[in-house]
Design a protein around this motif. Structure first.
Motif, PDB file in Angstrom:
ATOM      1  N   ILE A   1      46.606  33.005  40.274  1.00 54.69           N
ATOM      2  CA  ILE A   1      44.713  32.764  40.597  1.00 54.69           C
ATOM      3  C   ILE A   1      43.806  33.069  39.417  1.00 54.69           C
ATOM      4  N   GLY A   2      43.264  31.564  38.577  1.00 52.37           N
ATOM      5  CA  GLY A   2      42.866  32.111  37.463  1.00 52.37           C
ATOM      6  C   GLY A   2      41.161  32.096  37.279  1.00 52.37           C
ATOM      7  N   CYS A   3      41.001  32.003  38.421  1.00 53.56           N
ATOM      8  CA  CYS A   3      39.614  31.656  39.391  1.00 53.56           C
ATOM      9  C   CYS A   3      39.179  32.490  39.982  1.00 53.56           C
ATOM     10  N   PHE A   4      38.506  33.816  39.244  1.00 57.04           N
ATOM     11  CA  PHE A   4      37.889  35.197  40.109  1.00 57.04           C
ATOM     12  C   PHE A   4      36.923  35.283  39.562  1.00 57.04           C
ATOM     13  N   LEU A   5      36.199  36.210  40.247  1.00 54.96           N
ATOM     14  CA  LEU A   5      35.311  37.074  40.269  1.00 54.96           C
ATOM     15  C   LEU A   5      35.350  38.027  39.355  1.00 54.96           C
ATOM     16  N   ASP A   6      35.514  38.176  38.042  1.00 59.97           N
ATOM     17  CA  ASP A   6      35.973  39.393  37.328  1.00 59.97           C
ATOM     18  C   ASP A   6      35.070  40.445  37.800  1.00 59.97           C
ATOM     19  N   ASP A   7      33.446  41.045  37.615  1.00 60.10           N
ATOM     20  CA  ASP A   7      33.056  42.338  37.604  1.00 60.10           C
ATOM     21  C   ASP A   7      32.985  42.017  39.492  1.00 60.10           C
ATOM     22  N   TYR A   8      33.087  40.946  40.451  1.00 65.74           N
ATOM     23  CA  TYR A   8      33.195  41.837  41.870  1.00 65.74           C
ATOM     24  C   TYR A   8      34.464  42.456  41.484  1.00 65.74           C
ATOM     25  N   MET A   9      35.647  42.313  41.070  1.00 65.69           N
ATOM     26  CA  MET A   9      36.565  42.724  41.311  1.00 65.69           C
ATOM     27  C   MET A   9      36.827  44.088  40.632  1.00 65.69           C
ATOM     28  N   HIS A  10      35.920  44.483  39.517  1.00 72.37           N
ATOM     29  CA  HIS A  10      35.288  45.449  38.744  1.00 72.37           C
ATOM     30  C   HIS A  10      34.782  46.609  39.716  1.00 72.37           C
ATOM     31  N   GLU A  11      33.947  45.554  40.485  1.00 71.46           N
ATOM     32  CA  GLU A  11      32.901  46.499  41.393  1.00 71.46           C
ATOM     33  C   GLU A  11      33.847  47.335  42.592  1.00 71.46           C
ATOM     34  N   LEU A  12      34.718  46.561  43.216  1.00 68.92           N
ATOM     35  CA  LEU A  12      35.045  46.591  43.871  1.00 68.92           C
ATOM     36  C   LEU A  12      35.813  47.636  43.666  1.00 68.92           C
ATOM     37  N   LEU A  13      36.631  48.531  42.116  1.00 68.41           N
ATOM     38  CA  LEU A  13      37.616  49.097  42.089  1.00 68.41           C
ATOM     39  C   LEU A  13      36.504  50.325  41.689  1.00 68.41           C
ATOM     40  N   GLY A  14      35.386  50.526  41.612  1.00 68.21           N
ATOM     41  CA  GLY A  14      34.396  51.598  41.161  1.00 68.21           C
ATOM     42  C   GLY A  14      34.912  51.888  39.449  1.00 68.21           C
ATOM     43  N   LEU A  15      35.036  50.292  39.179  1.00 73.47           N
ATOM     44  CA  LEU A  15      34.857  50.410  37.356  1.00 73.47           C
ATOM     45  C   LEU A  15      33.377  50.377  36.437  1.00 73.47           C
ATOM     46  N   LYS A  16      33.098  51.450  35.852  1.00 72.10           N
ATOM     47  CA  LYS A  16      31.921  51.407  35.241  1.00 72.10           C
ATOM     48  C   LYS A  16      31.868  50.756  33.448  1.00 72.10           C
ATOM     49  N   ASP A  17      32.482  50.772  33.338  1.00 70.73           N
ATOM     50  CA  ASP A  17      33.109  50.201  31.809  1.00 70.73           C
ATOM     51  C   ASP A  17      33.785  49.157  31.602  1.00 70.73           C
ATOM     52  N   ASN A  18      34.254  49.023  30.186  1.00 64.31           N
ATOM     53  CA  ASN A  18      35.351  48.101  30.255  1.00 64.31           C
ATOM     54  C   ASN A  18      36.712  48.792  29.384  1.00 64.31           C
ATOM     55  N   THR A  19      37.109  50.105  30.098  1.00 67.18           N
ATOM     56  CA  THR A  19      38.769  50.964  29.956  1.00 67.18           C
ATOM     57  C   THR A  19      39.940  49.745  30.601  1.00 67.18           C
ATOM     58  N   PHE A  20      39.425  49.237  31.770  1.00 67.41           N
ATOM     59  CA  PHE A  20      40.425  48.613  32.694  1.00 67.41           C
ATOM     60  C   PHE A  20      39.662  47.560  32.980  1.00 67.41           C
ATOM     61  N   GLN A  21      39.845  46.563  32.971  1.00 71.40           N
ATOM     62  CA  GLN A  21      39.482  44.722  33.314  1.00 71.40           C
ATOM     63  C   GLN A  21      40.140  43.669  33.610  1.00 71.40           C
ATOM     64  N   THR A  22      40.073  43.059  34.409  1.00 73.17           N
ATOM     65  CA  THR A  22      41.209  42.292  35.532  1.00 73.17           C
ATOM     66  C   THR A  22      40.970  40.598  34.648  1.00 73.17           C
ATOM     67  N   LEU A  23      42.285  40.944  35.074  1.00 74.75           N
ATOM     68  CA  LEU A  23      42.481  39.142  33.612  1.00 74.75           C
ATOM     69  C   LEU A  23      43.405  37.948  34.092  1.00 74.75           C
ATOM     70  N   TYR A  24      44.036  38.423  35.776  1.00 70.36           N
ATOM     71  CA  TYR A  24      45.184  37.680  36.336  1.00 70.36           C
ATOM     72  C   TYR A  24      44.795  38.083  37.125  1.00 70.36           C
ATOM     73  N   HIS A  25      45.013  36.898  38.592  1.00 71.83           N
ATOM     74  CA  HIS A  25      45.029  37.485  40.263  1.00 71.83           C
ATOM     75  C   HIS A  25      46.037  36.118  40.247  1.00 71.83           C
ATOM     76  N   PHE A  26      47.128  36.603  41.237  1.00 71.99           N
ATOM     77  CA  PHE A  26      48.412  35.967  42.080  1.00 71.99           C
ATOM     78  C   PHE A  26      47.968  36.032  43.240  1.00 71.99           C
ATOM     79  N   THR A  27      48.605  35.180  44.523  1.00 69.92           N
ATOM     80  CA  THR A  27      48.893  35.452  45.458  1.00 69.92           C
ATOM     81  C   THR A  27      50.354  34.586  45.989  1.00 69.92           C
ATOM     82  N   VAL A  28      50.729  35.447  47.414  1.00 63.82           N
ATOM     83  CA  VAL A  28      52.733  35.074  47.327  1.00 63.82           C
ATOM     84  C   VAL A  28      52.306  35.455  48.903  1.00 63.82           C
ATOM     85  N   GLY A  29      52.879  34.318  50.084  1.00 65.25           N
ATOM     86  CA  GLY A  29      53.076  34.115  50.812  1.00 65.25           C
ATOM     87  C   GLY A  29      53.803  32.967  51.359  1.00 65.25           C
TER      88      GLY A  29
END
Ligand SMILES: Cc1cc2nc3c(=O)[nH]c(=O)nc-3n(C[C@H](O)[C@H](O)[C@H](O)COP(=O)(O)O)c2cc1C
Length: 563
Positions: A515-543
């Motif tokens: 999954i390349g299409c994702f809302l980057d900062d929405y994920m960061h908000e969910l995790l409570g991340l406040k700066d760029n120390t960590f960034q999400t780069l790719y998503h994936f699903t299995v089922g």
């Protein structure tokens, strides 16, 4: 002088940070992309070099007996095959080759062993080889030596740079025994045509998938495959007969990485030192062939991508220290001898749709995660000698015996304190007690995460309807400390992880999707991340996928009357 270099580095770092921010999707806006799809100018997914000698490759993978589980066990279980022309053909057949055609309503399209964002396939593959005997039926000259471009549509090599006589001696002596090189490059236009500014990210993810596809293919032959860390892009470009300029308007092809393929799994291979001399020979040589034009018109020029490419070109660097925190525990062999490695590799597909109900077992889930853990001496993670910097954050939806919720799998133990510090203070960080002892799986928050997983994945149902989905969180700040080029390397690692998950899902009888299409900062908000120390780069699903019965499947090389 020193000040100048520093200033240049700051500049590059700023350029890449701007690219990263500008190419984010957010709740308010998607990253800049073409307003409509100009189907008439869809880039050709296949590159050809007109005017080159073509060397057909045999299709042998059906004969390979290696089981899927054995791929993870290192040198002990798979008898290394000789490094010859026929087995190199198999390596390509298990990495970049077409694995099937699909057709529907008069349209047909190829799928390959390696996945690609939008099935646009920006990745090109090259073989760099010392003199090697080739049966006359494939090459009347009886040997190959030099640089060859792989054409997946026809499963053949195009001879771009051939050496003979004295020149071949100089070339050959740079290859340690039983070693060849694979080069990967990207044509960004293929992705930019559809996805606009975000395309550079997708290209680098695809490169990671491609590299890992070679790792699995090599493992099935009992070989090693390692991404080289020291070469600079200039040397790789010279070696592949490419340029470094994005001014080759409008379809520049730029170098990504080199993979050393070796037979002796215990060899301490010195190929890193050979790249500069090989590149110097190639630079002076005459490359044959004219690259095909992929689109007749190019409506938009993505200057943001061009600037980012220039900022993250890699210089030559010295050898980095080897992987720390490698998991000592080998991956558990499920003992399913019926899973043939070549079959699993070639049946890999993306799930278009998931059934929204079938769970997977805890054991299946843990095995997939365990395969993502670094094992420096074992396939597939011996592909990389750098410290793991990408960590799955998992939305568990349907795993029997495991509560729904948000989980984390830090792949290197050093990262745990900083990750905990950066994330929401309310997170539990309770280690999952029925997971294998060596698997660092933490529950962060329990509860139904389907809705949020779907929203983060641009509203795609596939993120909610499977057993689990995940985001791959990068140690972004520290990853860029090596230089702006570290940006690409983070995406490669994320793509490699995606590839492991794709194959693990197939082996477990379910299916994965990148999954390349994702809302980057929405994920960061969910995790409570406040700066760029960590960034999400790719998503994936299995089922459990729902297969579209309207699609017809055609064997990969039926169009050539082969296979
Ligand atoms: C980097 C990357 C990003 C992708 N993003 C999405 C996505 O957001 N949604 C989706 O449905 N499929 C996505 N895919 C799956 C591709 O569409 C799929 O790989 C392609 O159509 C080829 O099909 P195959 O994987 O079955 O060979 C992605 C794949 C990759 C490698």
């Amino acid at each position: 002088m020193v000040v100048e270099i520093k200033a240049e580095q700051v500049n590059k770092s700023e350029t890449i940070q701007s690219y990263h921010e500008d190419s984010k999707h957010s709740k308010k806006r998607y990253a800049p992309a073409p307003p409509t799809m100009d189907w008439a100018t869809q880039p050709d997914p296949f590159r050809f070099y007109d005017g080159t000698n073509k060397i057909q490759l045999p299709l042998n993978a059906d004969n390979l007996k290696s089981t899927y589980d054995d791929l993870y066990q290192g040198s002990h279980d798979i008898e290394p095959q000789p490094l010859n022309f026929s087995n190199i053909a198999t390596l390509f057949e298990l990495s970049l080759a077409i694995s099937a055609w699909k057709s529907y309503g008069g349209d047909s399209w190829a799928l390959r062993c390696n996945p690609s964002s939008g099935n646009l396939h920006p990745t090109e593959g090259y073989l760099i080889v010392p003199e090697m005997v080739v049966p006359d039926e494939y090459c009347p000259r009886g040997s190959i030596c030099g640089v060859y471009h792989y054409v997946s549509r026809d499963h053949l090599l195009e001879e771009r740079f051939y050496l003979d006589g004295e020149r071949s001696h100089n070339w050959n002596k740079n290859f340690p025994a039983n070693t060849i090189l694979i080069g990967l490059s990207s044509i960004h236009w293929r992705e930019a045509w559809k996805y606009g500014l975000r395309a550079l990210r997708y290209c680098e993810l695809d490169t990671g998938h491609g590299a890992m596809a070679f790792r699995y293919g090599a493992a099935a032959l009992g070989w090693r495959a390692e991404v080289l860390t020291t070469p600079g892009d200039r040397d790789i470009a010279n070696l592949l007969g490419l340029g470094l300029s994005t001014n080759v308007i409008p379809e520049p092809e730029l170098p990504d990485l080199l993979i050393a393929i070796t037979v002796d799994v215990n060899s301490n291979n010195n190929i890193e030192k050979s790249i500069a001399p090989l590149a110097a020979i190639a630079k002076e040589g005459e490359f044959k062939g004219k690259a095909n034009v992929l689109s007749q018109r190019h409506m938009v020029r993505w200057e943001g991508i061009e600037a980012a490419i220039h900022a993250c070109l890699k210089p030559q660097t010295s050898i980095e220290s080897h992987q720390a925190n490698s998991t000592i525990h080998p991956l558990q062999n499920r003992g399913i001898d019926s899973l043939n490695a070549a079959t699993i590799i070639r049946q890999r597909r993306s799930g278009q749709d998931y059934d929204g109900e079938t769970p997977i077992t805890k054991d299946q889930f843990y095995h997939m995660l365990d395969a993502c853990m670094p094992r420096a001496e074992l396939a597939p993670w011996d592909i990389s000698s750098i410290k793991p910097a990408i960590h799955p954050i998992i939305f568990v939806h349907r795993v029997t015996g495991l509560q729904e919720g948000l989980y984390a799998l830090p792949r290197n133990s050093d990262v745990l304190p900083s990750l905990q510090k950066a994330c929401d203070k309310e997170f539990l960080w309770s280690q999952v007690d029925n997971a294998p002892d060596h698997l660092p799986l933490y529950l962060l928050q329990s509860g139904d995460a389907k809705r949020v997983a779907k929203m983060i994945s641009c509203g795609q149902d596939i993120a909610a309807d499977g057993a689990f989905s995940l985001g791959l969180l990068a140690q972004y700040g520290s990853g860029l400390k090596v230089g702006a080029w570290g940006y690409r390397r983070l995406f490669w690692e994320a793509g490699m992880l995606g590839h492991v998950l794709y194959l693990e899902a197939e082996a477990a009888g379910v299916r994965g999707t990148g999954i390349g299409c994702f809302l980057d900062d929405y994920m960061h908000e969910l995790l409570g991340l406040k700066d760029n120390t960590f960034q999400t780069l790719y998503h994936f699903t299995v089922g459990t996928p729902i297969t579209d019965s309207r699609l017809q499947t055609i064997p990969p090389y039926a169009h050539l009357g082969r296979g």
